[in-house]
Design an enzyme around this catalytic site. Structure first.
Site, PDB file in Angstrom:
ATOM      1  N   ALA A  12      21.302 -75.308 -18.596  1.00  0.00           N
ATOM      2  CA  ALA A  12      21.849 -76.131 -17.510  1.00  0.00           C
ATOM      3  C   ALA A  12      21.199 -75.767 -16.191  1.00  0.00           C
ATOM      4  O   ALA A  12      20.598 -74.704 -16.055  1.00  0.00           O
ATOM      5  CB  ALA A  12      23.360 -75.949 -17.401  1.00  0.00           C
ATOM      6  N   ASN A  13      21.320 -76.647 -15.216  1.00  0.00           N
ATOM      7  CA  ASN A  13      20.949 -76.356 -13.833  1.00  0.00           C
ATOM      8  C   ASN A  13      22.171 -75.825 -13.107  1.00  0.00           C
ATOM      9  O   ASN A  13      23.304 -76.063 -13.504  1.00  0.00           O
ATOM     10  CB  ASN A  13      20.503 -77.630 -13.126  1.00  0.00           C
ATOM     11  CG  ASN A  13      19.057 -77.960 -13.383  1.00  0.00           C
ATOM     12  OD1 ASN A  13      18.594 -77.864 -14.510  1.00  0.00           O
ATOM     13  ND2 ASN A  13      18.359 -78.348 -12.352  1.00  0.00           N
ATOM     14  N   ARG A  14      21.895 -75.163 -11.992  1.00  0.00           N
ATOM     15  CA  ARG A  14      22.951 -74.688 -11.113  1.00  0.00           C
ATOM     16  C   ARG A  14      23.396 -75.872 -10.256  1.00  0.00           C
ATOM     17  O   ARG A  14      22.597 -76.399  -9.495  1.00  0.00           O
ATOM     18  CB  ARG A  14      22.336 -73.628 -10.210  1.00  0.00           C
ATOM     19  CG  ARG A  14      23.174 -72.469  -9.893  1.00  0.00           C
ATOM     20  CD  ARG A  14      22.419 -71.600  -8.917  1.00  0.00           C
ATOM     21  NE  ARG A  14      21.745 -70.465  -9.554  1.00  0.00           N
ATOM     22  CZ  ARG A  14      22.374 -69.364  -9.945  1.00  0.00           C
ATOM     23  NH1 ARG A  14      23.665 -69.249  -9.797  1.00  0.00           N
ATOM     24  NH2 ARG A  14      21.701 -68.376 -10.476  1.00  0.00           N
TER      25      ARG A  14
END
Ligand code: CTP
Ligand code: CA
Length: 233
Positions: free
Chosen positions: A33-35
């Protein structure tokens, strides 16, 4: 409008906003995932709705409450976000007027996610083969009768913010890019403030002051309303 009532310059306009991260499964219990908190994208959806737009928010996994007065479609992966965005933008009644892509979409997914939990073993860590995800912003920006009149992207950069953002504006085919500096120390990730530049085609970048994410969203929604009604103040 009645005295004291909030003006609704986007009444009758349809907007689609993407927000939050996407989760790309490695196996049933792990993901890439991305932040992203989703705060900025959710605030944009709320601000457009406050100006009278009919808003569909396509949200990746976030812990935020649904913004008031907004239709929310929850998704997990980039592929799901693309499908939901296309369905919301391209309706039989014609395309949405406005698309704002604020999601931090994972650039890659695991090419073949495991059906069962991957176990540690004597062979050491597994190697993940990755595949590139579809670009939702570029897809929605493609010219044609199904393109929204205004397509806005975000660009999160840790250095050379304006250079990279200008390149994204050119490459993706959108109309505007909101560029934000997410370098360590700026406090933008997960925080309540944002320092952005608005880049439009054929115009000099506009530096906005450091504002709350809510204020950035309101200013962006007002700029959008102004392009739909240039006579509005
Ligand atoms: N975006 C998207 N779909 C993707 C990747 C990005 O819709 N698969 C959108 C984001 O929502 C944002 C814009 O594209 O509005 C820019 O995202 P960003 O991650 O900054 O750009 P990338 O083109 O992915 O480039 P890179 O991550 O390599 O800097
Ligand atoms: Ca990216």
């Amino acid at each position: 409008f009645a005295e004291g009532a909030a003006p609704k310059p986007l009444a009758g306009r349809r907007a689609v906003v993407t927000s939050g991260p996407t989760h790309e499964p490695i196996d049933p219990v792990r993901y890439i995932a991305n932040r992203s908190s989703g705060k900025q994208g959710h605030a944009v959806a709320a601000a457009l709705a406050a100006l009278g737009a009919d808003v569909t928010l396509i949200s990746g996994p976030v812990t935020l409450a649904d913004p008031p007065g907004v239709r929310v479609v929850r998704v997990e992966t980039a592929a799901e976000m693309l499908a939901a965005s296309l369905a919301a933008v391209q309706t039989p009644a014609g395309p949405a007027d406005i698309a704002v892509c604020a999601a931090a979409v994972a650039d890659w997914r695991v090419a073949t996610a495991a059906g069962d939990k991957v176990k540690k073993g004597p062979d050491g860590p597994p190697t993940l083969a990755l595949a590139e995800n579809p670009d939702i912003l570029a897809t929605l920006s493609q010219p044609g009768p199904r393109r929204p009149r205004l397509v806005v992207g975000f660009a999160a950069e840790t250095r050379d913010v304006l250079t990279y953002a200008a390149a994204k504006l050119a490459k993706k085919g959108c109309d505007w890019i909101v560029a934000n500096d997410v370098a360590t120390g700026t406090g933008t990730f997960g925080g309540d403030d944002n320092q952005v530049h608005l880049l439009r085609r054929d115009a000099a970048p506009e530096a906005w002051p450091r504002l709350s994410k809510t204020a950035v969203a309101q200013r962006l929604a007002q700029a959008i309303a102004d392009t739909f009604d240039p006579s509005a103040t």
